[in-house]
Design a protein around this motif. Structure first.
Motif, short mmCIF file in Angstrom:
data_model
loop_
_atom_site.label_atom_id
_atom_site.label_comp_id
_atom_site.label_asym_id
_atom_site.label_seq_id
_atom_site.Cartn_x
_atom_site.Cartn_y
_atom_site.Cartn_z
N GLN A 25 0.95 -1.86 -0.30
CA GLN A 25 -0.10 -0.03 0.47
C GLN A 25 1.05 1.52 -0.17
O GLN A 25 0.58 2.42 -0.51
N ASP A 26 1.72 1.14 0.65
CA ASP A 26 2.94 2.53 0.46
C ASP A 26 4.00 2.89 -0.80
O ASP A 26 3.55 3.67 -0.77
N THR A 27 3.91 1.51 -0.81
CA THR A 27 4.80 2.29 -2.77
C THR A 27 3.37 2.26 -3.65
O THR A 27 4.17 3.11 -4.65
N SER A 28 2.08 1.40 -3.79
CA SER A 28 1.18 2.31 -4.77
C SER A 28 1.05 3.48 -4.37
O SER A 28 0.50 4.20 -5.40
N HIS A 29 1.15 3.79 -3.09
CA HIS A 29 0.38 5.48 -3.05
C HIS A 29 1.25 5.86 -3.91
O HIS A 29 0.89 7.07 -4.22
N LEU A 30 3.19 5.74 -3.17
CA LEU A 30 3.70 6.54 -4.24
C LEU A 30 4.20 6.66 -5.41
O LEU A 30 4.45 7.54 -5.93
N GLU A 31 3.76 5.42 -5.79
CA GLU A 31 3.78 5.49 -7.60
C GLU A 31 2.45 6.55 -8.09
O GLU A 31 2.59 7.22 -8.56
N GLU A 32 1.39 5.85 -7.36
CA GLU A 32 0.53 6.88 -7.73
C GLU A 32 0.70 7.80 -7.26
O GLU A 32 0.17 9.46 -8.55
N GLU A 41 10.36 14.90 -7.38
CA GLU A 41 11.56 14.65 -6.61
C GLU A 41 10.94 13.89 -5.37
O GLU A 41 10.59 14.30 -4.75
N ALA A 42 12.69 12.88 -4.72
CA ALA A 42 12.13 12.44 -3.79
C ALA A 42 13.68 12.80 -2.53
O ALA A 42 14.83 12.39 -3.34
N TYR A 43 13.12 12.73 -1.50
CA TYR A 43 13.85 12.75 -0.61
C TYR A 43 14.09 11.68 0.80
O TYR A 43 12.67 11.40 1.44
N VAL A 44 15.20 10.59 0.96
CA VAL A 44 15.02 9.68 2.09
C VAL A 44 15.46 9.90 3.01
O VAL A 44 16.56 10.70 3.35
N GLU A 45 14.73 9.96 4.39
CA GLU A 45 14.74 10.29 5.33
C GLU A 45 15.08 8.88 6.57
O GLU A 45 14.62 7.92 5.68
N PRO A 46 16.62 8.51 7.08
CA PRO A 46 17.16 7.73 7.30
C PRO A 46 15.87 7.13 8.22
O PRO A 46 15.32 7.48 8.83
N ARG A 47 16.65 5.62 8.34
CA ARG A 47 15.93 5.33 10.20
C ARG A 47 16.61 5.63 11.14
O ARG A 47 17.47 6.05 11.17
N THR A 48 14.79 5.80 12.19
CA THR A 48 15.78 5.75 13.96
C THR A 48 15.07 5.05 14.24
O THR A 48 14.54 4.11 14.45
N ASN A 49 14.77 5.10 16.13
CA ASN A 49 14.39 4.75 16.51
C ASN A 49 12.90 4.54 16.69
O ASN A 49 12.78 3.46 17.46
N VAL A 50 12.07 5.24 16.20
CA VAL A 50 10.89 5.27 16.24
C VAL A 50 10.45 4.74 14.72
O VAL A 50 9.13 4.28 14.87
N THR A 51 11.05 5.66 13.57
CA THR A 51 10.36 4.68 11.92
C THR A 51 11.34 4.58 11.64
O THR A 51 12.53 4.28 12.01
N ASP A 52 10.86 3.74 10.44
CA ASP A 52 11.77 2.84 9.03
C ASP A 52 12.31 4.16 8.36
O ASP A 52 11.36 5.35 8.57
N THR A 53 12.87 3.55 7.88
CA THR A 53 13.48 4.28 6.17
C THR A 53 11.88 4.85 5.43
O THR A 53 11.11 4.05 5.25
N THR A 54 11.84 6.19 5.64
CA THR A 54 11.08 6.72 4.74
C THR A 54 11.10 8.09 3.44
O THR A 54 12.88 8.01 3.12
N VAL A 56 9.77 11.11 0.83
CA VAL A 56 9.00 12.13 0.55
C VAL A 56 8.92 12.45 -0.02
O VAL A 56 10.57 12.59 -1.63
N LEU A 57 8.33 12.37 -1.17
CA LEU A 57 7.82 12.87 -1.98
C LEU A 57 7.59 14.27 -2.91
O LEU A 57 6.23 14.82 -1.84
N VAL A 58 7.97 14.92 -2.99
CA VAL A 58 8.17 16.96 -3.29
C VAL A 58 7.69 16.72 -4.63
O VAL A 58 8.39 17.26 -5.87
N ARG A 66 4.11 10.96 2.74
CA ARG A 66 5.74 10.31 2.84
C ARG A 66 4.71 9.21 3.04
O ARG A 66 3.68 8.99 3.52
N ARG A 67 6.22 8.42 2.64
CA ARG A 67 5.11 6.22 3.28
C ARG A 67 6.62 6.27 3.44
O ARG A 67 7.77 6.43 2.98
N ARG A 68 6.86 5.23 4.24
CA ARG A 68 7.68 4.20 4.17
C ARG A 68 8.49 3.65 3.14
O ARG A 68 7.54 3.08 1.98
N ILE A 69 10.19 3.05 3.21
CA ILE A 69 10.19 2.46 2.62
C ILE A 69 10.69 1.98 2.81
O ILE A 69 12.02 1.80 3.95
N ALA A 70 11.42 0.70 2.20
CA ALA A 70 12.31 -0.71 2.80
C ALA A 70 14.06 -0.35 3.04
O ALA A 70 14.11 0.20 4.21
#
Length: 111
Positions: A25-32, A41-54, A56-58, A66-70
């Protein structure tokens, strides 16, 4: 229910202390989202103790999502397939147009 149970953080599905991974669902949302906007453009946010790698498409006007990505490599592959530039937000920061978009939304009472 104990006296302090309401103060404890609520746990989602899965094991306590584990982060939710990127889903289809995350990937589908980003694609659509990327397909329906220009100048993305895509801005990758690093994994933290609270969230996985995300990621941000601008869009060209600063609208964003913003959505999670592997991981960073998955973000690079996502961008390569769609001819979207990919940046590490820790190195370059967020684009000015994104901050301006959020300021407009706040001024208009939408954010």
């Amino acid at each position: 229910m104990g006296l302090f149970d309401k103060l404890r953080p609520k746990r989602g599905k899965g094991k306590p202390g584990t982060l939710r991974q990127a889903s289809k669902q995350d990937t589908s949302h980003l694609e659509e989202w990327a397909a329906s906007r220009t100048g993305v453009e895509a801005y990758v946010e690093p994994r933290t103790n609270v969230t996985d790698t995300t990621v941000v498409l601008v869009a060209h006007d600063g609208e964003w999502t913003r959505r999670r990505i592997a991981d960073f490599d998955a973000a690079l592959e996502f961008g390569r397939k769609r001819q979207i530039p990919v940046y590490e937000v820790a190195r370059v920061g967020y684009p000015k147009r994104m901050r301006e978009y959020m300021a407009r939304q706040k001024k208009e009472g939408r954010g």
